[in-house]
Motif scaffolding. Structure first.
Motif, PDB file in Angstrom:
ATOM      1  N   ALA A 177      -2.437   0.874   2.046  1.00 37.57           N
ATOM      2  CA  ALA A 177      -1.301   1.652   2.559  1.00 37.57           C
ATOM      3  C   ALA A 177      -1.746   2.580   3.689  1.00 37.57           C
ATOM      4  CB  ALA A 177      -0.668   2.453   1.423  1.00 37.57           C
ATOM      5  N   ARG A 182       0.991   4.020   6.073  1.00 38.75           N
ATOM      6  CA  ARG A 182       2.022   4.376   5.101  1.00 38.75           C
ATOM      7  C   ARG A 182       1.438   5.487   4.219  1.00 38.75           C
ATOM      8  NH1 ARG A 182       2.224  -1.548   4.642  1.00 38.75           N
ATOM      9  NH2 ARG A 182       1.308  -1.388   2.549  1.00 38.75           N
ATOM     10  N   GLU A 185       2.873   6.567   0.720  1.00 34.12           N
ATOM     11  CA  GLU A 185       2.570   5.543  -0.288  1.00 34.12           C
ATOM     12  C   GLU A 185       1.101   5.638  -0.702  1.00 34.12           C
ATOM     13  OE1 GLU A 185       2.279   0.662  -0.556  1.00 34.12           O
ATOM     14  OE2 GLU A 185       3.534   1.573   1.002  1.00 34.12           O
TER      15      GLU A 185
END
Length: 232
Positions: A177, A182, A185
């Protein structure tokens, strides 16, 4: 019978000397005194060219010193002699991967298949081999899609890690992630890794995410402070 005992008597000093050399070499290696350790392992291999322990330490010394060709040579010998040993394939693939990063892109391109095959073989030989699965995750994230890289492949080995070691599973999913930016996340996965592992590695991984990617230095400090409190 007497002759047999004479032969055994002649052999004992050599065996003791070899074992002593190995122990001394390992002791120096563990102290990171690699150049001092090398002659001990070389002496053993000179007398016993098939001594796997000495060969693997010579490979590890070369790897620590970024002498990739020498490391590759050592690990290649071992994987040929012991084709069922996952660790030797993993070390061979790792040394190849590090060499690929130090050569031209054209040369590195020709090494990709060997690297992938080594890691895949290690993972296949040992269904619980954590390091080879980490290596495959990083490999599939870092090589271009046109050469076989993909998040889907990385996630496959992350799932395998989850089944073997949940801490490594959450860390690897957080790593994936984070690689794709991200960050929220990744934070969730690293928090789960901390909850299970409670280790320096898990806290450090979360703190690094806060400090370097999410630009939250205070939260990074709080995370490391929390680890220090748990230690005491």
């Amino acid at each position: 019978m007497m002759k047999q005992w004479i032969y055994i008597g002649l052999l004992v000093p050599f065996l003791s000397w070899s074992q002593g050399d190995l122990g001394k070499g390992i002791q120096l290696f563990e102290q990171a005194r690699y150049e001092e350790a090398r002659p001990y392992f070389n002496a053993i291999v000179k007398e016993d060219p098939d001594n796997a322990k000495a060969i693997v330490y010579l490979g590890d010394i070369a790897a620590h010193q970024q002498q990739w060709d020498e490391a590759i040579s050592c690990y290649q010998k071992l994987k040929v002699r012991y084709p069922k040993n996952a660790e030797y394939y993993y070390k061979y693939g790792g040394a190849m991967a590090m060499k690929a990063k130090s050569v031209s892109k054209f040369k590195a391109l020709g090494m990709i298949d060997d690297i992938e095959e080594a890691f895949l073989t290690a993972a296949k030989l040992n269904p619980k081999h954590i390091e080879s699965r980490w290596a495959l995750i990083i490999f599939y994230l870092e090589i271009p899609g046109i050469l076989g890289g993909s998040e889907k492949k990385a996630q496959r080995y992350s799932d395998e890690l989850m089944a073997i070691s949940p801490v490594d599973g959450y860390l690897s999913k957080g790593h994936i992630a984070e690689y794709f930016k991200r960050y929220s996340e990744a934070e969730k996965y690293f928090i789960k890794a901390v909850a299970i592992g409670q280790s320096k590695v898990t806290y450090q991984r979360l703190a690094d995410l806060y400090k370097n990617k999410m630009k939250m230095p205070e939260k990074a400090k709080q995370t490391l402070d929390l680890y220090q409190k748990k230690k005491t």
